[in-house]
Design a protein around this motif. Structure first.
Motif, mmCIF file in Angstrom:
data_model
loop_
_atom_site.group_PDB
_atom_site.id
_atom_site.type_symbol
_atom_site.label_atom_id
_atom_site.label_comp_id
_atom_site.label_asym_id
_atom_site.label_seq_id
_atom_site.Cartn_x
_atom_site.Cartn_y
_atom_site.Cartn_z
ATOM 1 N N MET A 279 -0.835 -4.628 -9.742
ATOM 2 C CA MET A 279 -1.933 -4.349 -8.823
ATOM 3 C C MET A 279 -2.408 -2.907 -8.910
ATOM 4 S SD MET A 279 -0.832 -6.595 -5.498
ATOM 5 C CE MET A 279 -0.360 -8.331 -5.713
ATOM 6 N N SER A 280 -2.017 -2.205 -9.968
ATOM 7 C CA SER A 280 -2.475 -0.826 -10.149
ATOM 8 C C SER A 280 -3.994 -0.759 -10.104
ATOM 9 C CB SER A 280 -1.989 -0.278 -11.492
ATOM 10 O OG SER A 280 -0.601 -0.102 -11.512
ATOM 11 N N ALA A 281 -4.515 0.262 -9.444
ATOM 12 C CA ALA A 281 -5.953 0.506 -9.347
ATOM 13 C C ALA A 281 -6.691 -0.588 -8.588
ATOM 14 C CB ALA A 281 -6.574 0.697 -10.733
ATOM 15 N N SER A 282 -5.958 -1.361 -7.784
ATOM 16 C CA SER A 282 -6.592 -2.387 -6.959
ATOM 17 C C SER A 282 -6.240 -2.139 -5.496
ATOM 18 C CB SER A 282 -6.124 -3.781 -7.369
ATOM 19 O OG SER A 282 -4.831 -4.051 -6.852
ATOM 20 N N GLN A 283 -6.825 -2.936 -4.624
ATOM 21 C CA GLN A 283 -6.531 -2.818 -3.202
ATOM 22 C C GLN A 283 -5.670 -3.990 -2.737
ATOM 23 O OE1 GLN A 283 -10.846 -2.307 -2.215
ATOM 24 N NE2 GLN A 283 -10.165 -0.519 -1.087
ATOM 25 N N GLY A 284 -4.742 -4.399 -3.603
ATOM 26 C CA GLY A 284 -3.870 -5.526 -3.300
ATOM 27 C C GLY A 284 -3.113 -5.341 -1.993
ATOM 28 N N LYS A 285 -3.025 -6.401 -1.211
ATOM 29 C CA LYS A 285 -2.347 -6.346 0.083
ATOM 30 C C LYS A 285 -0.841 -6.530 -0.083
ATOM 31 C CE LYS A 285 -6.366 -8.314 2.475
ATOM 32 N NZ LYS A 285 -6.857 -9.459 3.290
ATOM 33 N N ALA A 286 -0.101 -6.096 0.934
ATOM 34 C CA ALA A 286 1.354 -6.261 0.915
ATOM 35 C C ALA A 286 1.734 -7.736 0.855
ATOM 36 C CB ALA A 286 1.974 -5.599 2.145
ATOM 37 N N THR A 287 0.924 -8.593 1.487
ATOM 38 C CA THR A 287 1.214 -10.028 1.450
ATOM 39 C C THR A 287 1.053 -10.585 0.035
ATOM 40 O OG1 THR A 287 -1.086 -10.414 2.154
ATOM 41 C CG2 THR A 287 0.619 -10.450 3.855
ATOM 42 N N GLU A 288 0.122 -10.019 -0.739
ATOM 43 C CA GLU A 288 -0.040 -10.446 -2.137
ATOM 44 C C GLU A 288 1.145 -9.988 -2.975
ATOM 45 O OE1 GLU A 288 -4.748 -10.504 -3.022
ATOM 46 O OE2 GLU A 288 -3.978 -8.532 -2.423
ATOM 47 N N ILE A 289 1.627 -8.790 -2.705
ATOM 48 C CA ILE A 289 2.823 -8.312 -3.404
ATOM 49 C C ILE A 289 4.004 -9.204 -3.063
ATOM 50 C CG2 ILE A 289 4.450 -6.391 -3.603
ATOM 51 C CD1 ILE A 289 2.138 -4.481 -3.133
ATOM 52 N N LEU A 290 4.117 -9.587 -1.797
ATOM 53 C CA LEU A 290 5.201 -10.472 -1.365
ATOM 54 C C LEU A 290 5.160 -11.792 -2.128
ATOM 55 C CD1 LEU A 290 7.474 -11.389 0.529
ATOM 56 C CD2 LEU A 290 5.716 -12.021 2.197
ATOM 57 N N VAL B 258 12.708 -14.024 -6.710
ATOM 58 C CA VAL B 258 13.454 -13.126 -5.826
ATOM 59 C C VAL B 258 12.928 -13.326 -4.412
ATOM 60 C CG1 VAL B 258 14.034 -10.729 -5.300
ATOM 61 C CG2 VAL B 258 13.741 -11.452 -7.679
ATOM 62 N N LYS B 259 13.784 -13.731 -3.518
ATOM 63 C CA LYS B 259 13.361 -14.032 -2.160
ATOM 64 C C LYS B 259 13.368 -12.778 -1.280
ATOM 65 C CE LYS B 259 12.681 -18.322 -3.031
ATOM 66 N NZ LYS B 259 11.278 -18.803 -3.122
ATOM 67 N N ALA B 260 12.246 -12.531 -0.644
ATOM 68 C CA ALA B 260 12.131 -11.383 0.255
ATOM 69 C C ALA B 260 11.100 -11.714 1.321
ATOM 70 C CB ALA B 260 11.714 -10.134 -0.520
ATOM 71 N N GLY B 261 11.215 -11.080 2.476
ATOM 72 C CA GLY B 261 10.252 -11.263 3.550
ATOM 73 C C GLY B 261 9.235 -10.133 3.569
ATOM 74 N N GLU B 262 8.195 -10.287 4.358
ATOM 75 C CA GLU B 262 7.150 -9.264 4.403
ATOM 76 C C GLU B 262 7.692 -7.939 4.911
ATOM 77 O OE1 GLU B 262 2.752 -8.444 6.407
ATOM 78 O OE2 GLU B 262 3.600 -10.474 6.420
ATOM 79 N N SER B 263 8.595 -7.972 5.886
ATOM 80 C CA SER B 263 9.155 -6.719 6.412
ATOM 81 C C SER B 263 9.966 -5.995 5.333
ATOM 82 C CB SER B 263 10.031 -6.995 7.634
ATOM 83 O OG SER B 263 11.121 -7.838 7.300
ATOM 84 N N THR B 264 10.636 -6.767 4.482
ATOM 85 C CA THR B 264 11.408 -6.167 3.386
ATOM 86 C C THR B 264 10.486 -5.494 2.383
ATOM 87 O OG1 THR B 264 13.189 -7.795 3.597
ATOM 88 C CG2 THR B 264 12.999 -6.646 1.491
ATOM 89 N N VAL B 265 9.396 -6.160 2.032
ATOM 90 C CA VAL B 265 8.442 -5.583 1.092
ATOM 91 C C VAL B 265 7.869 -4.288 1.645
ATOM 92 C CG1 VAL B 265 6.147 -5.887 0.074
ATOM 93 C CG2 VAL B 265 7.842 -7.708 -0.106
ATOM 94 N N ARG B 266 7.493 -4.296 2.907
ATOM 95 C CA ARG B 266 6.929 -3.082 3.505
ATOM 96 C C ARG B 266 7.971 -1.963 3.567
ATOM 97 N NH1 ARG B 266 1.919 -3.886 5.446
ATOM 98 N NH2 ARG B 266 1.248 -6.040 5.863
ATOM 99 N N ASP B 267 9.225 -2.326 3.825
ATOM 100 C CA ASP B 267 10.307 -1.344 3.861
ATOM 101 C C ASP B 267 10.505 -0.710 2.483
ATOM 102 O OD1 ASP B 267 12.851 -0.095 4.915
ATOM 103 O OD2 ASP B 267 13.688 -1.394 3.360
ATOM 104 N N TYR B 268 10.490 -1.524 1.425
ATOM 105 C CA TYR B 268 10.673 -1.001 0.073
ATOM 106 C C TYR B 268 9.485 -0.125 -0.334
ATOM 107 C CZ TYR B 268 14.827 -3.799 -1.094
ATOM 108 O OH TYR B 268 16.100 -4.336 -1.156
ATOM 109 N N LEU B 269 8.279 -0.541 0.024
ATOM 110 C CA LEU B 269 7.101 0.265 -0.295
ATOM 111 C C LEU B 269 7.165 1.617 0.393
ATOM 112 C CD1 LEU B 269 4.228 -2.392 -0.107
ATOM 113 C CD2 LEU B 269 5.138 -1.290 -2.167
ATOM 114 N N ARG B 270 7.624 1.611 1.640
ATOM 115 C CA ARG B 270 7.748 2.866 2.380
ATOM 116 C C ARG B 270 8.770 3.783 1.704
ATOM 117 N NH1 ARG B 270 7.835 0.692 6.797
ATOM 118 N NH2 ARG B 270 10.075 0.308 6.979
ATOM 119 N N ALA B 271 9.874 3.209 1.251
ATOM 120 C CA ALA B 271 10.905 4.005 0.574
ATOM 121 C C ALA B 271 10.368 4.587 -0.740
ATOM 122 C CB ALA B 271 12.145 3.147 0.306
#
Length: 423
Positions: free
Chosen positions: A226-237, A245-258
């Motif tokens: 999703m480089s150079a795009s406005q992809g949403k966290a839900t799309e990354i999820l 790899v199973k992950a929830g939306e809160s996990t994805v947001r936590d990893y992005l923040r880190a």
């Protein structure tokens, strides 16, 4: 010892030291923070030096001012190993009542803020440092000066000896100082090693919270797509889960923040100009890695793979251009944004200086049809901006991967190969 390649941040650091008692240099690991600081420092203490580490940590506890004694500016490297040094530096700056006293550098992993009682506001300035631009690594002539374009000087006709293959290599190699000067596989392996360090260690060390390397790798691959795009966290999820790899939306947001905290990713915020019309502006940030080589490594792509997939190449090339523009903007006292509106009009990058001047930039691999499209876009955006309220843009520019030289179009748009651009 390897020869030191001058950095754009050398004079930037000197300017900051002339205006503050101490400067904290932040940025991704391996970007050259300590090496750059050591060129300016008149004395230093390396907290992680195995010969003195135990002694240094003990002194930080019982007599921190002893570690601060020395010619100034004094470099304190890996200061976060003893977070209490932050308050000691702040206190000593107050006591000395003078600028240019200390430079703090260290790992991209933040210090334990529980051991810090004062923010350091007014005493300790923060300087964000990035990996090397093509101009710093010697891979751009710098004949086209961004600063001079802002001053209204004419665009020079600068020759550019480049090819898609050469740009693909520079993108995959990245701007890591340890990779610059290396050739072939040795240069390309540096970004792979960086990626492994992030996924297997750094993403957990950021806040001492255990994170799964499998999720980290999957998320980094998804973010790279999703480089150079406005992809949403839900799309990354969705993409992460599609990789098994199973992950929830809160996990994805936590990893992005880190990843953001350790300067691996750096989103490009939206620019909101005064427009003549009531066009709705899309305010979501554009996703970018701090260095495009991280995206290439996450996708397991080499230079040949990029040349065979021009769509992906174009997106990652945009990240390379954004990296370089951010570095040049840092030197000019500005920031870089992107522009998108609901009508589809865009500028991949907007370089905005603090005095209000700005330039609009589109990024294209090359080719007459793509350059024509980019120029049409820039002219339409220029005409939509209310220049009476915010002034006309200083320039309209198309950054290209290929092209024999820079030139000026009849519609006022500059066409500039990235390997001719400098500060």
């Amino acid at each position: 010892m390897r020869e030191y390649l001058p950095r754009i941040y050398d004079p930037v650091l000197k300017r900051r030291l002339r205006a503050k008692g101490a400067v904290l240099i932040e940025g991704a690991k391996w970007c050259g923070k300590t090496t750059t600081a050591s060129q300016i420092a008149q004395s230093s203490v390396y907290m992680q030096d195995p010969k003195t580490k135990t002694q240094n940590l003990r002194l930080a506890e019982i007599a921190p001012l002893e570690l601060l004694a020395g010619e100034t500016p004094r470099l304190i490297d890996e200061w976060q190993l003893a977070p209490q040094l932050w308050d000691a530096v702040r206190f000593e700056v107050d006591q000395r009542d003078d600028f240019g006293q200390f430079i703090l550098t260290g790992s991209a992993v933040p210090a334990d803020t529980d051991a810090i009682s004062h923010t350091g506001t007014g005493r300790i300035a923060r300087l964000r440092m990035r990996s090397m631009s093509l101009f710093e690594s010697g891979d751009s002539t710098g004949a086209v000066s961004l600063g001079k374009l802002f001053e209204g000087e004419e665009l020079p006709i600068a020759s550019a000896d480049s090819s898609l293959e050469a740009i693909a290599f520079l993108l995959c190699r990245g701007g890591w100082p340890r990779a610059v000067g290396l050739e072939g596989e040795a240069a390309l392996l540096q970004a792979n090693d960086y990626l492994d360090g992030v996924a297997q260690s750094d993403i957990s060390r950021v806040d001492k919270k255990e994170r799964d390397p499998r999720i980290a790798y999957a998320l980094l691959r998804s973010y790279a797509r999703m480089s150079a795009s406005q992809g949403k966290a839900t799309e990354i999820l969705s993409d992460v889960n599609a990789q098994g790899v199973k992950a929830g939306e809160s996990t994805v947001r936590d990893y992005l923040r880190a990843l953001s905290q350790i300067f691996v990713i750096e989103e490009l915020l939206a620019w909101s100009p005064n427009l003549r019309s009531k066009t709705a502006i899309r305010t979501a940030p554009t996703r970018h890695f701090s260095d495009p080589s991280i995206a290439a490594a996450a996708l397991a792509l080499g230079p040949g793979d990029l040349v065979a997939d021009l769509n992906t190449f174009g997106l990652l090339f945009e990240s390379l251009c954004v990296r370089d523009l951010r570095i040049y903007a840092d030197a000019l006292g500005g920031d870089v944004y992107h522009y998108r509106d609901r009508s589809g009009l865009e500028a991949d990058a907007v370089v905005h200086l603090r005095d209000g001047r700005y330039g609009l930039v589109e990024v294209k691999l090359g080719g007459d049809s793509l350059i024509e499209q980019g120029a049409s876009n820039l002219v339409a955006l220029r005409d939509k901006i209310n220049s009476e309220k915010m002034g006309a843009p200083s320039f309209l520019m198309i950054l290209t991967a290929t092209g024999d030289y820079s030139y000026y179009r009849e519609d006022g748009v500059f066409v500039v190969p990235i390997r001719t651009l400098g500060v």
